[in-house]
Design an enzyme around this catalytic site. Structure first.
Site, PDB file in Angstrom:
ATOM      1  N   SER A 174     107.283 -23.606  -9.813  1.00  0.00           N
ATOM      2  CA  SER A 174     107.652 -24.746 -10.664  1.00  0.00           C
ATOM      3  C   SER A 174     107.775 -26.026  -9.830  1.00  0.00           C
ATOM      4  O   SER A 174     108.026 -25.978  -8.623  1.00  0.00           O
ATOM      5  CB  SER A 174     108.998 -24.490 -11.347  1.00  0.00           C
ATOM      6  OG  SER A 174     108.986 -23.254 -12.006  1.00  0.00           O
TER       7      SER A 174
HETATM    8  N1  SAH Z   1     110.654 -19.178 -10.335  1.00  0.00           N
HETATM    9  C1  SAH Z   1     109.359 -19.167  -9.705  1.00  0.00           C
HETATM   10  C2  SAH Z   1     108.250 -19.669 -10.585  1.00  0.00           C
HETATM   11  C3  SAH Z   1     108.027 -18.781 -11.713  1.00  0.00           C
HETATM   12  S1  SAH Z   1     106.412 -18.772 -12.466  1.00  0.00           S
HETATM   13  C4  SAH Z   1     109.346 -19.875  -8.377  1.00  0.00           C
HETATM   14  O1  SAH Z   1     110.389 -20.386  -7.949  1.00  0.00           O
HETATM   15  O2  SAH Z   1     108.306 -19.882  -7.733  1.00  0.00           O
HETATM   16  C5  SAH Z   1     106.763 -17.477 -13.598  1.00  0.00           C
HETATM   17  C6  SAH Z   1     106.808 -16.110 -12.999  1.00  0.00           C
HETATM   18  O3  SAH Z   1     107.280 -15.238 -14.018  1.00  0.00           O
HETATM   19  C7  SAH Z   1     105.461 -15.577 -12.579  1.00  0.00           C
HETATM   20  O4  SAH Z   1     105.495 -15.154 -11.247  1.00  0.00           O
HETATM   21  C8  SAH Z   1     105.220 -14.395 -13.527  1.00  0.00           C
HETATM   22  O5  SAH Z   1     104.496 -13.334 -12.960  1.00  0.00           O
HETATM   23  C9  SAH Z   1     106.639 -13.993 -13.872  1.00  0.00           C
HETATM   24  N2  SAH Z   1     106.795 -13.255 -15.130  1.00  0.00           N
HETATM   25  C10 SAH Z   1     106.138 -13.427 -16.297  1.00  0.00           C
HETATM   26  N3  SAH Z   1     106.590 -12.569 -17.238  1.00  0.00           N
HETATM   27  C11 SAH Z   1     107.567 -11.821 -16.643  1.00  0.00           C
HETATM   28  C12 SAH Z   1     108.409 -10.766 -17.091  1.00  0.00           C
HETATM   29  N4  SAH Z   1     108.362 -10.284 -18.333  1.00  0.00           N
HETATM   30  N5  SAH Z   1     109.290 -10.237 -16.202  1.00  0.00           N
HETATM   31  C13 SAH Z   1     109.360 -10.690 -14.928  1.00  0.00           C
HETATM   32  N6  SAH Z   1     108.597 -11.698 -14.460  1.00  0.00           N
HETATM   33  C14 SAH Z   1     107.697 -12.264 -15.301  1.00  0.00           C
END
Ligand code: SAH
Length: 226
Positions: free
Chosen positions: A63
């Site tokens: 993000s």
């Molecule tokens: N917080 C992160 C950015 C998140 S991007 C950072 O600091 O870099 C969103 C992430 O959520 C992705 O890596 C994706 O694979 C994960 N994601 C999506 N659906 C999910 C789920 N149901 N459970 C766990 N992770 C999930």
């Protein structure tokens, strides 16, 4: 090079303060400390302090710094808090939470894609947060794979959900809160949920935002293909 990153980090933080995104000392301190360059892919290191999301892997992103700052401010994480993140990605946001919660607190972060969990673990190790952040591979939309009575002071969901995932609501401690982007694929609102009692939740919106889609049982069906 290290000093170069430090200077860039300070400039970015000052801008976020001037823009009114960063407000509290604790979040400012954390943003000044956590090295975002350790959480982006090596080829994007020179863009680590540009205020934008960057690709990680498998179509996912880290993000933008202003969004991490906004979510941390909205959560009002305190020293000693137990924090749950759904969507580990690079591990950067989890490290910010760990920095604010201090060594008295703890962060559990859930990631559905094993490659990203591996990426995050290595990043957290290099940046010195590995002992305070527990990365678990699972469908975080269903909550953590712990007993149902394990609850958290603060919960952040860093992928967009079609609705607030019910299993996560039950995991908020009374008096705690959650931030979660809710909406459609390309338009969401950042929702803050406060749990006032066992079954009294208050919702407010912090305005529009854009996240990658949440996968899993309470996520978007079409996100599974992406
Ligand atoms: N917080 C992160 C950015 C998140 S991007 C950072 O600091 O870099 C969103 C992430 O959520 C992705 O890596 C994706 O694979 C994960 N994601 C999506 N659906 C999910 C789920 N149901 N459970 C766990 N992770 C999930």
């Amino acid at each position: 090079m290290i000093n170069d990153f430090k200077v860039k980090r300070e400039i970015l933080v000052k801008r976020l303060v001037d823009e009114g995104v960063l407000k509290s000392d604790k979040v400012i301190k954390a943003m000044l400390k956590v090295p975002r360059e350790e959480f982006v892919l090596p080829s994007y290191r020179n863009l680590a302090y540009v205020d934008m999301p960057l690709p990680t892997m498998k179509g996912q992103t880290i993000s933008a710094p202003h969004m991490c700052a906004m979510m941390c401010e909205a959560l009002d994480i305190e020293e000693g808090d137990h924090v749950l993140e759904v969507g580990t990605g690079s591990g950067y946001h989890a490290a910010l939470c760990a920095e604010i919660a201090s060594s008295k607190g703890f962060v559990v972060t859930l990631e559905i894609i094993p490659e990203l969990a591996f990426f995050a673990k290595n990043n957290l190790k290099r940046a010195g947060y590995y002992s305070r952040v527990s990365v678990i591979v699972c469908d975080g939309s269903q909550g953590p794979p712990f007993r149902e009575n394990v609850r958290f002071d603060k919960i952040l969901v860093t992928a967009a959900a079609p609705q607030v995932p019910k299993p996560l609501l039950y995991r908020i401690k009374i008096g705690g809160r959650m931030v979660v982007p809710v909406g459609r694929g390309f338009y969401q609102e950042l929702i803050v949920v406060e749990r006032l009692s066992e079954d009294n939740y208050v919702y407010r919106s912090l305005g529009p935002c854009l996240f990658v889609k949440l996968k899993g049982k309470y996520g978007f069906k079409e996100a599974e293909e992406g």
